[in-house]
Design a protein around this motif. Structure first.
Motif, PDB file in Angstrom:
ATOM      1  N   ASP A  25       0.824  -1.104   0.058  1.00  0.00           N
ATOM      2  CA  ASP A  25       0.102  -0.036   0.042  1.00  0.00           C
ATOM      3  C   ASP A  25       0.733   1.168  -0.142  1.00  0.00           C
ATOM      4  O   ASP A  25       0.351   2.328  -0.708  1.00  0.00           O
ATOM      5  N   LEU A  26       1.884   1.154   0.835  1.00  0.00           N
ATOM      6  CA  LEU A  26       2.565   2.492   0.996  1.00  0.00           C
ATOM      7  C   LEU A  26       3.700   2.483  -0.391  1.00  0.00           C
ATOM      8  O   LEU A  26       3.687   3.614  -1.009  1.00  0.00           O
ATOM      9  N   ARG A  27       4.012   1.675  -0.942  1.00  0.00           N
ATOM     10  CA  ARG A  27       4.669   1.566  -2.422  1.00  0.00           C
ATOM     11  C   ARG A  27       3.635   2.177  -3.416  1.00  0.00           C
ATOM     12  O   ARG A  27       4.322   2.894  -4.383  1.00  0.00           O
ATOM     13  N   VAL A  28       2.518   1.691  -3.434  1.00  0.00           N
ATOM     14  CA  VAL A  28       1.737   2.251  -4.692  1.00  0.00           C
ATOM     15  C   VAL A  28       0.957   3.620  -4.230  1.00  0.00           C
ATOM     16  O   VAL A  28       0.267   4.104  -5.088  1.00  0.00           O
ATOM     17  N   GLY A  29       1.231   4.132  -2.991  1.00  0.00           N
ATOM     18  CA  GLY A  29       0.898   5.514  -2.601  1.00  0.00           C
ATOM     19  C   GLY A  29      -0.613   5.333  -2.279  1.00  0.00           C
ATOM     20  O   GLY A  29      -1.208   6.407  -2.326  1.00  0.00           O
ATOM     21  N   ARG A  30      -1.314   4.274  -1.685  1.00  0.00           N
ATOM     22  CA  ARG A  30      -2.598   4.258  -1.341  1.00  0.00           C
ATOM     23  C   ARG A  30      -2.745   5.207  -0.090  1.00  0.00           C
ATOM     24  O   ARG A  30      -3.938   5.932   0.033  1.00  0.00           O
ATOM     25  N   PHE A  31      -1.937   5.340   0.632  1.00  0.00           N
ATOM     26  CA  PHE A  31      -1.936   6.058   1.863  1.00  0.00           C
ATOM     27  C   PHE A  31      -0.327   6.129   2.543  1.00  0.00           C
ATOM     28  O   PHE A  31       0.463   5.378   2.002  1.00  0.00           O
ATOM     29  N   GLU A  32      -0.042   6.968   3.438  1.00  0.00           N
ATOM     30  CA  GLU A  32       0.958   7.181   4.175  1.00  0.00           C
ATOM     31  C   GLU A  32       0.817   6.668   5.192  1.00  0.00           C
ATOM     32  O   GLU A  32      -0.085   7.020   6.044  1.00  0.00           O
ATOM     33  N   ILE A  33       2.000   6.267   6.029  1.00  0.00           N
ATOM     34  CA  ILE A  33       1.817   6.131   7.499  1.00  0.00           C
ATOM     35  C   ILE A  33       2.988   6.963   8.145  1.00  0.00           C
ATOM     36  O   ILE A  33       4.019   6.918   7.781  1.00  0.00           O
ATOM     37  N   ALA A  34       2.542   7.555   9.221  1.00  0.00           N
ATOM     38  CA  ALA A  34       3.563   8.483   9.983  1.00  0.00           C
ATOM     39  C   ALA A  34       3.541   8.031  11.461  1.00  0.00           C
ATOM     40  O   ALA A  34       2.486   7.285  11.870  1.00  0.00           O
ATOM     41  N   PHE A  35       4.705   8.121  11.952  1.00  0.00           N
ATOM     42  CA  PHE A  35       4.952   7.521  13.327  1.00  0.00           C
ATOM     43  C   PHE A  35       5.216   8.569  14.190  1.00  0.00           C
ATOM     44  O   PHE A  35       5.972   9.238  14.153  1.00  0.00           O
ATOM     45  N   ALA A  36       4.598   8.288  15.499  1.00  0.00           N
ATOM     46  CA  ALA A  36       5.114   9.259  16.478  1.00  0.00           C
ATOM     47  C   ALA A  36       5.432   8.212  17.805  1.00  0.00           C
ATOM     48  O   ALA A  36       4.693   7.228  18.036  1.00  0.00           O
ATOM     49  N   HIS A  37       6.316   8.524  18.203  1.00  0.00           N
ATOM     50  CA  HIS A  37       7.046   7.565  19.470  1.00  0.00           C
ATOM     51  C   HIS A  37       6.857   7.936  20.917  1.00  0.00           C
ATOM     52  O   HIS A  37       7.114   7.574  21.786  1.00  0.00           O
ATOM     53  N   SER A  38       5.924   9.264  20.725  1.00  0.00           N
ATOM     54  CA  SER A  38       5.266   9.469  22.301  1.00  0.00           C
ATOM     55  C   SER A  38       3.988  10.470  21.883  1.00  0.00           C
ATOM     56  O   SER A  38       3.740  10.921  20.846  1.00  0.00           O
ATOM     57  N   ALA A  39       3.194  10.756  23.051  1.00  0.00           N
ATOM     58  CA  ALA A  39       2.007  11.550  22.872  1.00  0.00           C
ATOM     59  C   ALA A  39       2.479  12.923  22.655  1.00  0.00           C
ATOM     60  O   ALA A  39       1.766  13.510  21.754  1.00  0.00           O
ATOM     61  N   ALA A  40       3.304  13.214  23.363  1.00  0.00           N
ATOM     62  CA  ALA A  40       3.787  14.841  22.783  1.00  0.00           C
ATOM     63  C   ALA A  40       3.992  15.001  21.412  1.00  0.00           C
ATOM     64  O   ALA A  40       3.616  15.942  20.474  1.00  0.00           O
ATOM     65  N   GLU A  41       4.909  13.927  20.813  1.00  0.00           N
ATOM     66  CA  GLU A  41       5.033  13.891  19.336  1.00  0.00           C
ATOM     67  C   GLU A  41       3.819  13.781  18.551  1.00  0.00           C
ATOM     68  O   GLU A  41       3.791  14.384  17.524  1.00  0.00           O
ATOM     69  N   ALA A  42       3.144  12.928  18.913  1.00  0.00           N
ATOM     70  CA  ALA A  42       1.594  12.891  18.228  1.00  0.00           C
ATOM     71  C   ALA A  42       0.972  14.082  18.265  1.00  0.00           C
ATOM     72  O   ALA A  42       0.185  14.438  17.117  1.00  0.00           O
ATOM     73  N   LEU A  43       0.806  14.688  19.338  1.00  0.00           N
ATOM     74  CA  LEU A  43       0.078  16.034  19.356  1.00  0.00           C
ATOM     75  C   LEU A  43       0.497  16.978  18.307  1.00  0.00           C
ATOM     76  O   LEU A  43      -0.047  17.658  17.626  1.00  0.00           O
ATOM     77  N   GLN A  44       2.023  17.058  18.274  1.00  0.00           N
ATOM     78  CA  GLN A  44       2.433  17.930  17.138  1.00  0.00           C
ATOM     79  C   GLN A  44       2.125  17.756  15.786  1.00  0.00           C
ATOM     80  O   GLN A  44       1.923  18.337  15.231  1.00  0.00           O
TER      81      GLN A  44
END
Length: 132
Positions: A25-44
């Motif tokens: 899915d990522l290779r064909v661009g159906r969607f992107e996945i972003a990763f946050a390794h903490s709650a604070a990073e997720a909020l940003q």
């Protein structure tokens, strides 16, 4: 398609696991996945992602500092249209109740059932395509 799924988990191996499971899915661009390794990073990340691009958020419950249950109402307040699914190693009824009371649309237990996650993502993509 400019769609983003946010995965929040303090364990670095989760990033690689998601990338492996969704590599096609990522290779064909159906969607992107972003990763946050903490709650604070997720909020940003949530606040920096404007528009309808943020489709879905998965968040671990047990993280150092701010937990996923503490993050959940803040994420829902910032982006109420984005469904949040909590991930936990402890799938007991009380954890599920707390997560759903705080606004989660679901709770999945570890080890992660990626077939279930893929079905959830497909459902969200189909709904988005129907409204686009």
């Amino acid at each position: 398609m400019n769609v983003l799924i946010l995965v929040v988990d303090d364990e670095p191996d989760v990033t690689e696991l998601f990338r492996q499971q969704f590599r096609r899915d990522l290779r064909v661009g159906r969607f992107e996945i972003a990763f946050a390794h903490s709650a604070a990073e997720a909020l940003q990340r949530i606040q920096a992602t404007a528009g309808p691009t943020l489709l879905l958020m998965f968040s671990d419950i047990n993280m150092p500092g701010m937990t996923g249950l503490e993050l959940l109402p803040l994420a829902r307040a910032a982006r109420p249209e984005v469904p949040v699914i909590m991930i936990t190693a402890y799938g007991d009824a009380e954890t599920r109740r707390q997560a759903e009371a705080a606004g989660a649309v679901g709770v999945i237990t570890k080890p992660i059932d990626f077939a279930l996650l893929k079905a959830e993502i497909e459902q969200r993509l189909a709904a988005r395509a129907g409204t686009a």
